[in-house]
Scaffold this active site. Structure first.
Site, short mmCIF file in Angstrom:
data_model
loop_
_atom_site.label_atom_id
_atom_site.label_comp_id
_atom_site.label_asym_id
_atom_site.label_seq_id
_atom_site.Cartn_x
_atom_site.Cartn_y
_atom_site.Cartn_z
N SER A 236 0.82 -1.20 0.00
CA SER A 236 0.00 0.00 0.00
C SER A 236 0.87 1.27 0.00
CB SER A 236 -0.96 -0.03 1.19
OG SER A 236 -1.90 1.01 1.12
N ASP B 90 -2.43 6.50 -2.97
CA ASP B 90 -1.26 5.80 -2.47
C ASP B 90 -0.82 4.77 -3.50
OD1 ASP B 90 -3.45 4.16 -2.20
OD2 ASP B 90 -2.87 3.35 -0.25
N ASP C 46 -1.30 1.60 -4.06
CA ASP C 46 -2.19 0.57 -4.64
C ASP C 46 -3.59 1.09 -4.90
OD1 ASP C 46 -2.84 0.72 -1.91
OD2 ASP C 46 -3.46 -1.38 -1.85
#
Length: 467
Positions: free
Chosen positions: A89, A245, A247
């Site tokens: 992430s 971010d 992902d």
């Protein structure tokens, strides 16, 4: 052994290694199951995906490889089967992680414990040699983008129930809107700009080359890491800024001046939209204890109610409220700051859908200021009070008594920390950090400095008594 945190397995690649991916794959795989495997743009992703594939297939599962995709696209592809997303992430480039899905929903705590136990037992769980699974490549991005496009068109086909919003074009909900998207060199670059353009916006994407080194900025979008994007927006050419971010499960929203709009304000706006659009007599919004009372205010005004669940467990809160509900109940929306589950679309956190829905709400309102106008934004603070890990449980037990005593006028909830709510919609939350030696204090009030000072005195006394 505890592999899983609040967002799957995550850590440096020396720990989230190919050998761990192989073990988790063998622990998760079962004969007859089909798994889709996706990854973000990190340098370590291909090797981890190969190890995960080997683990799943050797346990008897079939694998469908989808390559580099946003986490929400992988979750979308996991509907009707299982899924694995290899992503850390917003963590730094040298980290990686593993998230497991079943039918579009992250594994719950019981399923994660089963994986933990199997990995810890060092049981290879190899299927018989002639029952190993097979694999093939699967394209999911285009199907996901098209599904988001259709969903937003359906959501905004009739705006008559949101009386504070104007009309939008049925064919192009974002027509006339100029949007800048900072993809952060993450896989959101493969979905969000394309979806927004399909919906009629003029889009400029920055940091839009997928690069696991994240050369444009740190993967976590914050006011500090977005400083260059803020300056870019300051040119005055755009109506809205959006940032992801690594992902694309997380979304940050910026106004045309480049200022970050508070995440709880965005949550309140979107929650009110879904509540107002619901035909149910009892629309419910699930959020977390650290989320602002401004959400409760806007949802109540729209005819719904708010329920809370512990951080990182939105899917468990959704299941809880659905099991409690009556035929008149509808789970309208679920979110924690920066991360939203659009329950009518799917059961996963989806920053791409959030980008499209927020943009459509801005288009309908005319601008971000008009959209924010109904939300009462009070000063907010987050404070960390040092507390050794061994002292946390006893300190929190003490605070369940001493905080209500110090603020006798407040309503008290103690299910997920200690949360106090006041008649003027001020609130505070005290909870132990799950990863650092701190007790966290969150507070929102017109007199927030005074509230924080008074609460901190009580917290420090409880910690000192338990050292």
């Amino acid at each position: 052994m505890t592999l899983f945190g609040t967002a799957g397995i995550r850590g440096p690649v020396t720990e989230v290694s190919p050998s761990l991916a192989l073990s988790v794959g063998q622990a998760a795989g079962d004969s007859g199951e089909t798994f889709v495997i996706g990854r973000d743009g990190r340098e370590t992703g291909p090797a981890l995906a190969a190890a995960m594939e080997a683990g799943l297939e050797s346990a008897g599962a079939d694998v469908r490889r989808v390559g580099a995709v946003p986490t929400p696209a992988l979750a979308f592809a996991s509907q009707g089967r299982r899924g694995v997303m290899l992503t850390a992430s917003h963590n730094p480039p040298a980290d990686n992680g593993i998230k497991l899905f079943v039918d579009g929903v992250e594994y719950d705590s019981d399923a994660e414990r089963t994986i933990d136990d199997r990995v810890a037992s060092d049981d290879s769980r190899l299927a018989p040699w002639d029952e190993w699974g097979d694999s093939e490549r699967l394209a999911v991005l285009e199907g996901y983008r098209s599904a988001v496009d259709r969903y937003v068109h359906e959501q905004f086909a009739d705006r008559s129930r949101d009386d504070h919003l104007g009309e939008v074009s049925a064919s192009d909900p974002l027509s006339g809107l100029r949007i800048a998207v900072d993809c952060g060199n993450g896989v959101g670059a493969l979905a969000t700009p394309q979806v927004l353009e399909r919906l009629g916006a003029t889009v400029v994407a920055v940091n839009a080359s997928v690069d696991g080194h994240f050369p444009g900025r740190e993967s976590k979008p914050t006011p500090e890491t977005l400083s260059e994007f803020t300056a870019f927006l300051g040119s005055g050419e755009f109506d809205l800024g959006l940032a992801h971010d690594g992902d694309a499960d997380r979304l940050v929203v910026l106004g045309p001046d480049g200022d970050v709009i508070h995440e709880d304000t965005i949550l309140a706006v979107v929650a009110a939209h879904y509540t107002a659009a619901s035909d149910a007599d009892d629309p419910v919004v699930v959020t977390t204890p650290n989320a602002s009372a401004r959400i409760d205010e806007r949802v109540r005004e729209a005819g719904g109610r708010v329920e809370r669940v512990r951080l990182g467990s939105l899917h468990e809160g959704i299941a809880r409220e659905r099991s409690r509900g009556t035929p008149d109940t509808e789970l309208a929306f679920a979110a924690e700051p920066w991360k939203h589950i659009h329950t009518a679309f799917g059961g996963w956190i989806d920053g791409v859908v959030s980008a499209a829905v927020v943009a459509a709400l801005v288009a309908a309102a005319g601008d971000t200021e008009t959209l924010r106008e109904p939300v009462t934004e009070r000063p907010y603070r987050k404070v960390s009070v040092e507390c050794p890990d061994p002292a946390k449980a006893d300190a929190m037990a003490t605070l369940e008594t001493t905080l209500p005593e110090a603020f006798p006028e407040a309503a008290v909830e103690t299910e997920y920390g200690v949360r106090l709510e006041f008649a003027d919609a001020s609130w505070l939350l005290v909870r132990p950090s799950g990863t650092e030696p701190y007790v966290r204090l969150y507070a929102e009030s017109d007199a927030v400095d005074e509230l924080v000072a008074d609460a901190r005195t009580v917290i420090e006394a409880a910690v000192e008594d338990r050292r």
